[in-house]
Motif scaffolding. Structure first.
Motif, PDB file in Angstrom:
ATOM      1  N   GLU A  80       0.828  -1.206   0.000  1.00 62.10           N
ATOM      2  CA  GLU A  80       0.000   0.000   0.000  1.00 62.10           C
ATOM      3  C   GLU A  80       0.866   1.261   0.000  1.00 62.10           C
ATOM      4  OE1 GLU A  80      -3.480   2.231   2.603  1.00 62.10           O
ATOM      5  OE2 GLU A  80      -2.875   0.206   3.151  1.00 62.10           O
ATOM      6  N   GLN A  81       1.918   1.253   0.802  1.00 69.58           N
ATOM      7  CA  GLN A  81       2.809   2.411   0.858  1.00 69.58           C
ATOM      8  C   GLN A  81       3.542   2.609  -0.469  1.00 69.58           C
ATOM      9  OE1 GLN A  81       5.160   1.679   4.368  1.00 69.58           O
ATOM     10  NE2 GLN A  81       3.649   2.635   5.704  1.00 69.58           N
ATOM     11  N   ILE A  82       3.962   1.522  -1.086  1.00 70.10           N
ATOM     12  CA  ILE A  82       4.621   1.625  -2.388  1.00 70.10           C
ATOM     13  C   ILE A  82       3.638   2.157  -3.426  1.00 70.10           C
ATOM     14  CG2 ILE A  82       5.659   0.308  -4.285  1.00 70.10           C
ATOM     15  CD1 ILE A  82       6.919  -1.511  -2.175  1.00 70.10           C
ATOM     16  N   SER A  83       2.402   1.698  -3.369  1.00 73.39           N
ATOM     17  CA  SER A  83       1.384   2.186  -4.295  1.00 73.39           C
ATOM     18  C   SER A  83       1.160   3.685  -4.115  1.00 73.39           C
ATOM     19  CB  SER A  83       0.072   1.427  -4.078  1.00 73.39           C
ATOM     20  OG  SER A  83      -0.946   1.951  -4.896  1.00 73.39           O
ATOM     21  N   ASN A  84       1.078   4.128  -2.869  1.00 74.41           N
ATOM     22  CA  ASN A  84       0.927   5.559  -2.594  1.00 74.41           C
ATOM     23  C   ASN A  84       2.106   6.350  -3.131  1.00 74.41           C
ATOM     24  OD1 ASN A  84      -1.516   5.112  -1.291  1.00 74.41           O
ATOM     25  ND2 ASN A  84      -0.609   5.108   0.756  1.00 74.41           N
ATOM     26  N   ALA A  85       3.304   5.836  -2.921  1.00 69.96           N
ATOM     27  CA  ALA A  85       4.497   6.510  -3.435  1.00 69.96           C
ATOM     28  C   ALA A  85       4.433   6.618  -4.952  1.00 69.96           C
ATOM     29  CB  ALA A  85       5.761   5.755  -3.010  1.00 69.96           C
ATOM     30  N   GLY A  86       3.993   5.557  -5.611  1.00 70.04           N
ATOM     31  CA  GLY A  86       3.875   5.580  -7.064  1.00 70.04           C
ATOM     32  C   GLY A  86       2.863   6.606  -7.536  1.00 70.04           C
ATOM     33  N   GLN A  87       1.756   6.713  -6.826  1.00 65.68           N
ATOM     34  CA  GLN A  87       0.737   7.703  -7.196  1.00 65.68           C
ATOM     35  C   GLN A  87       1.274   9.122  -7.037  1.00 65.68           C
ATOM     36  OE1 GLN A  87      -2.727   6.775  -4.862  1.00 65.68           O
ATOM     37  NE2 GLN A  87      -3.131   4.881  -5.973  1.00 65.68           N
ATOM     38  N   PHE A  88       1.946   9.389  -5.928  1.00 64.87           N
ATOM     39  CA  PHE A  88       2.490  10.729  -5.709  1.00 64.87           C
ATOM     40  C   PHE A  88       3.605  11.050  -6.708  1.00 64.87           C
ATOM     41  CE2 PHE A  88       0.779  10.231  -1.279  1.00 64.87           C
ATOM     42  CZ  PHE A  88      -0.169  11.227  -1.388  1.00 64.87           C
ATOM     43  N   ALA A  89       4.463  10.099  -6.971  1.00 61.43           N
ATOM     44  CA  ALA A  89       5.543  10.323  -7.946  1.00 61.43           C
ATOM     45  C   ALA A  89       4.966  10.523  -9.341  1.00 61.43           C
ATOM     46  CB  ALA A  89       6.526   9.158  -7.922  1.00 61.43           C
ATOM     47  N   GLY A  90       3.926   9.766  -9.688  1.00 60.59           N
ATOM     48  CA  GLY A  90       3.283   9.936 -10.989  1.00 60.59           C
ATOM     49  C   GLY A  90       2.647  11.311 -11.122  1.00 60.59           C
ATOM     50  N   LEU A  91       2.004  11.777 -10.057  1.00 60.93           N
ATOM     51  CA  LEU A  91       1.406  13.106 -10.056  1.00 60.93           C
ATOM     52  C   LEU A  91       2.489  14.177 -10.201  1.00 60.93           C
ATOM     53  CD1 LEU A  91      -1.037  14.975  -9.708  1.00 60.93           C
ATOM     54  CD2 LEU A  91      -0.735  14.741  -7.227  1.00 60.93           C
ATOM     55  N   ALA A  92       3.572  14.017  -9.473  1.00 62.90           N
ATOM     56  CA  ALA A  92       4.675  14.974  -9.572  1.00 62.90           C
ATOM     57  C   ALA A  92       5.260  14.978 -10.986  1.00 62.90           C
ATOM     58  CB  ALA A  92       5.767  14.633  -8.553  1.00 62.90           C
ATOM     59  N   ALA A  93       5.418  13.805 -11.581  1.00 62.17           N
ATOM     60  CA  ALA A  93       5.958  13.727 -12.943  1.00 62.17           C
ATOM     61  C   ALA A  93       5.031  14.421 -13.936  1.00 62.17           C
ATOM     62  CB  ALA A  93       6.167  12.265 -13.338  1.00 62.17           C
ATOM     63  N   ALA A  94       3.737  14.239 -13.774  1.00 66.65           N
ATOM     64  CA  ALA A  94       2.775  14.895 -14.675  1.00 66.65           C
ATOM     65  C   ALA A  94       2.829  16.410 -14.521  1.00 66.65           C
ATOM     66  CB  ALA A  94       1.366  14.375 -14.396  1.00 66.65           C
ATOM     67  N   ARG A  95       2.959  16.872 -13.297  1.00 67.00           N
ATOM     68  CA  ARG A  95       3.006  18.321 -13.068  1.00 67.00           C
ATOM     69  C   ARG A  95       4.311  18.918 -13.576  1.00 67.00           C
ATOM     70  NH1 ARG A  95      -0.160  18.920  -7.290  1.00 67.00           N
ATOM     71  NH2 ARG A  95      -2.204  18.433  -8.165  1.00 67.00           N
TER      72      ARG A  95
ATOM     73  N   ASP B 297      11.447   9.881 -13.302  1.00 66.78           N
ATOM     74  CA  ASP B 297      11.298   8.693 -14.154  1.00 66.78           C
ATOM     75  C   ASP B 297      12.074   7.520 -13.571  1.00 66.78           C
ATOM     76  OD1 ASP B 297       9.627   9.931 -15.964  1.00 66.78           O
ATOM     77  OD2 ASP B 297      11.223  10.384 -17.405  1.00 66.78           O
ATOM     78  N   ARG B 298      13.286   7.795 -13.101  1.00 60.94           N
ATOM     79  CA  ARG B 298      14.108   6.748 -12.488  1.00 60.94           C
ATOM     80  C   ARG B 298      13.426   6.219 -11.222  1.00 60.94           C
ATOM     81  NH1 ARG B 298      17.927   5.610  -8.807  1.00 60.94           N
ATOM     82  NH2 ARG B 298      17.819   7.606  -7.757  1.00 60.94           N
ATOM     83  N   CYS B 299      12.902   7.122 -10.416  1.00 62.97           N
ATOM     84  CA  CYS B 299      12.220   6.716  -9.182  1.00 62.97           C
ATOM     85  C   CYS B 299      10.974   5.882  -9.481  1.00 62.97           C
ATOM     86  CB  CYS B 299      11.843   7.940  -8.357  1.00 62.97           C
ATOM     87  SG  CYS B 299      13.260   8.747  -7.586  1.00 62.97           S
TER      88      CYS B 299
ATOM     89  N   ASN C 257       8.169   0.748  -9.321  1.00 63.52           N
ATOM     90  CA  ASN C 257       7.578  -0.391 -10.022  1.00 63.52           C
ATOM     91  C   ASN C 257       8.323  -1.685  -9.699  1.00 63.52           C
ATOM     92  OD1 ASN C 257       5.537   1.093 -11.226  1.00 63.52           O
ATOM     93  ND2 ASN C 257       6.748   1.554 -13.034  1.00 63.52           N
ATOM     94  N   ALA C 258       9.643  -1.606  -9.628  1.00 62.99           N
ATOM     95  CA  ALA C 258      10.431  -2.786  -9.275  1.00 62.99           C
ATOM     96  C   ALA C 258      10.105  -3.238  -7.849  1.00 62.99           C
ATOM     97  CB  ALA C 258      11.923  -2.492  -9.414  1.00 62.99           C
ATOM     98  N   GLY C 259       9.921  -2.293  -6.943  1.00 60.91           N
ATOM     99  CA  GLY C 259       9.549  -2.629  -5.578  1.00 60.91           C
ATOM    100  C   GLY C 259       8.185  -3.283  -5.509  1.00 60.91           C
ATOM    101  N   THR C 260       7.257  -2.786  -6.297  1.00 63.01           N
ATOM    102  CA  THR C 260       5.918  -3.374  -6.356  1.00 63.01           C
ATOM    103  C   THR C 260       5.996  -4.824  -6.804  1.00 63.01           C
ATOM    104  OG1 THR C 260       4.896  -1.242  -6.827  1.00 63.01           O
ATOM    105  CG2 THR C 260       3.651  -3.202  -7.463  1.00 63.01           C
ATOM    106  N   LEU C 261       6.777  -5.067  -7.835  1.00 65.61           N
ATOM    107  CA  LEU C 261       6.928  -6.440  -8.343  1.00 65.61           C
ATOM    108  C   LEU C 261       7.611  -7.344  -7.326  1.00 65.61           C
ATOM    109  CD1 LEU C 261       7.948  -5.702 -12.052  1.00 65.61           C
ATOM    110  CD2 LEU C 261       5.737  -6.540 -11.203  1.00 65.61           C
ATOM    111  N   ALA C 262       8.612  -6.823  -6.633  1.00 70.02           N
ATOM    112  CA  ALA C 262       9.333  -7.623  -5.643  1.00 70.02           C
ATOM    113  C   ALA C 262       8.424  -8.020  -4.484  1.00 70.02           C
ATOM    114  CB  ALA C 262      10.555  -6.859  -5.134  1.00 70.02           C
TER     115      ALA C 262
END
Length: 84
Positions: free
Chosen positions: A17-32, A64-66, A71-76
């Protein structure tokens, strides 16, 4: 330190759940950042000097790197949970 398999799975669910939240926030930051780059690039066409800071481009690359690492953390975590 002892714990049941259920405890481990519960902790993994929290991590996922925490990794998913991080991905959402990073995705939002990347879009902005992408939107800001687009606006600044357009403004730069009207000026003799560039207005797009190199740091903003580097921030976009770092995000992008983050996102790749997230994503790698999610898969792991998913792989570990499946093995349990």
């Amino acid at each position: 330190m002892s714990g049941s398999l259920g405890d481990v799975r519960g902790e993994l669910a929290g991590v996922a759940e925490q990794i998913s939240n991080a991905g959402q926030f990073a995705g939002l930051a990347a879009a902005r950042i992408a939107a800001a780059v687009e606006v600044l690039a357009g403004l730069g066409e009207q000026h003799s000097e560039p207005v797009l800071p190199e740091e903003l481009r580097r921030a976009a690359d770092e995000l992008d790197r983050c996102l790749g690492l997230i994503n790698a953390g999610t898969l792991a975590v998913a792989d570990l949970d499946a093995r349990l």
